[in-house]
Enzyme design. Sequence first.
Site, PDB file in Angstrom:
ATOM      1  CG  ASP A 204      -1.646   1.204   1.311  1.00  0.00           C
ATOM      2  OD1 ASP A 204      -2.760   1.141   0.616  1.00  0.00           O
ATOM      3  OD2 ASP A 204      -1.419   2.162   2.272  1.00  0.00           O
ATOM      4  CD  GLU A 262      14.773 -16.396   3.265  1.00  0.00           C
ATOM      5  OE1 GLU A 262      14.657 -17.145   4.359  1.00  0.00           O
ATOM      6  OE2 GLU A 262      14.953 -15.268   3.443  1.00  0.00           O
TER       7      GLU A 262
END
Length: 539
Positions: A204, A262
Amino acid sequence: MSKALSPTWWREAIIYQVYPRSYLDTNGDGVGDLPGITDRLEYIAKLGVDIVWISPFFKSPMRDFGYDVSDYCDVDPLFGTLDDFDKLIAKAHSLGLKIMIDQVMSHTAEEHPWFVESRKSRDNAKSDWYVWADPLPDGNPPNNWLSVFGGSSWQWDSRRKQYYLHNFLVSQPDLNFHHPEVQQAHLDCLRFWLERGVDGVRLDACNFHFHDRSLQSNPPALVRDTATVSDVNPYGMQAHIHDKSQPENVAFLERLRVLLDEFGAVAIGEVGADDSLAVMAEYTAGGNKLHMAYSFNLLTAVCTAKHIRTQVEDFKARVKDGWASWSVGNHDAQRVMTRWGGAHPTPAFGKLVLAMQLSLKGTPCLYQGDELAFTEADVPYELIQDPYGKTFWPEFKGRDGCRTPIAWTEAANGGFSSGQPWLPVAPEHIAAAASVQEADVDSMLSFARRMIAWRRSMPQLTRGEIVFFDAPEPVLALRRDLEGERSVIAIFNLGAQPAGFALPEAAGAEKLENPGLPGEVVDGQVSLPPHGAWFGYAR
């Protein structure tokens, strides 16, 4: 599309946004919840989308309905529990859906423990975690920065005898991203959710993370920004070169990408800026920051072929390896059926907009209810919940009209809740409820399912390059090219009157069987009814 084999599967995907307060209420309190989303995951999967973006469900005082977070690592009881979220993740994955959560990093709620500690004094452990500034000699704020929600973006705090920055509500203090501990704290919170199985994150206001440390005032805007804010809001009168979109944010997004990689997760950023396309290009270039970004540039009232073409071409010209997400509706904008379609939009218009959106180069992002062609709901002032709307009423009525609950059936409250909904369910939505459209092969819902499935079968529309043809308004004409495949031409009539277009590759143009958009070609001349479209193979 093979998501398992393609490292860039997200470029071929479709995102579906769920605003949890308004999706489905399972406990009768009038507010949608996580179990309600879980209950409707089959509906979402049947639509044919790939990613479910869920707006904030974290602990919050709800002054901005979840975009003011007081605990990043827990579910607000209004929406359920962590166990409810784990069940949602498990079911989504069993259906082949990926879950994307909404991260609000630029600011917190004033109730967040970080801010509670920060405002206690000027020398505590978190005293510099937020943006604090001394007043000018005359007591005024340190500069002229404005809040998106109206007025100054500085609020006096009597505890510290300083001002704190809030780019949105007064109750949403801005974090100081120049402090390395703030960055790490956010990465740690995101890791919490990634370890629970989250597949992606929507950031956001992602260009609001950093501010200019020198606190220089913004100059007047040379061209007023009416894409990000309403024209009754003075925020658009400034050129926002010091209060957001700072260069330091690039390094943070690179750190964020390392964490996402990751876990094999993806990120999409919301960009509201004076030059949103430039920021989108900067944040998605190089393959080491955001995977994709979107702006408010297709969330405006402008619905012309020239405007749509300009947004896509300008982004393409600025970045070669970055990626855009094209959104024509979300929880911050008037519903596209009303915003672009006017007071009495036709069903054909909703189908046209979806087909056009799914034909642009980029990842489409659909907003709940748009697959049902819902129009903007009329919420009377006495029922308005949005603080943004209360401030600028009546010229700007806020965001409640696009946030009203989904009508699932023709039952009371549209089958959304057994209690009193937090916003009224629009009667016109109940008449067009999902259950009604489910039984109608010509409905918007049925068309959306067919169109999405058809797009998936056309690699030119998911991976191909895009080229636009010069065409008179209101015709949008484009071609999608993919090596090894025949080029696809798509022609859209955005107007309410019949229109025609002479194909440059006239001879031999072959019409493609599509999900049901009317349009014909004779001797290279495409004839389109109002809000019609034509798809064909180039010669």
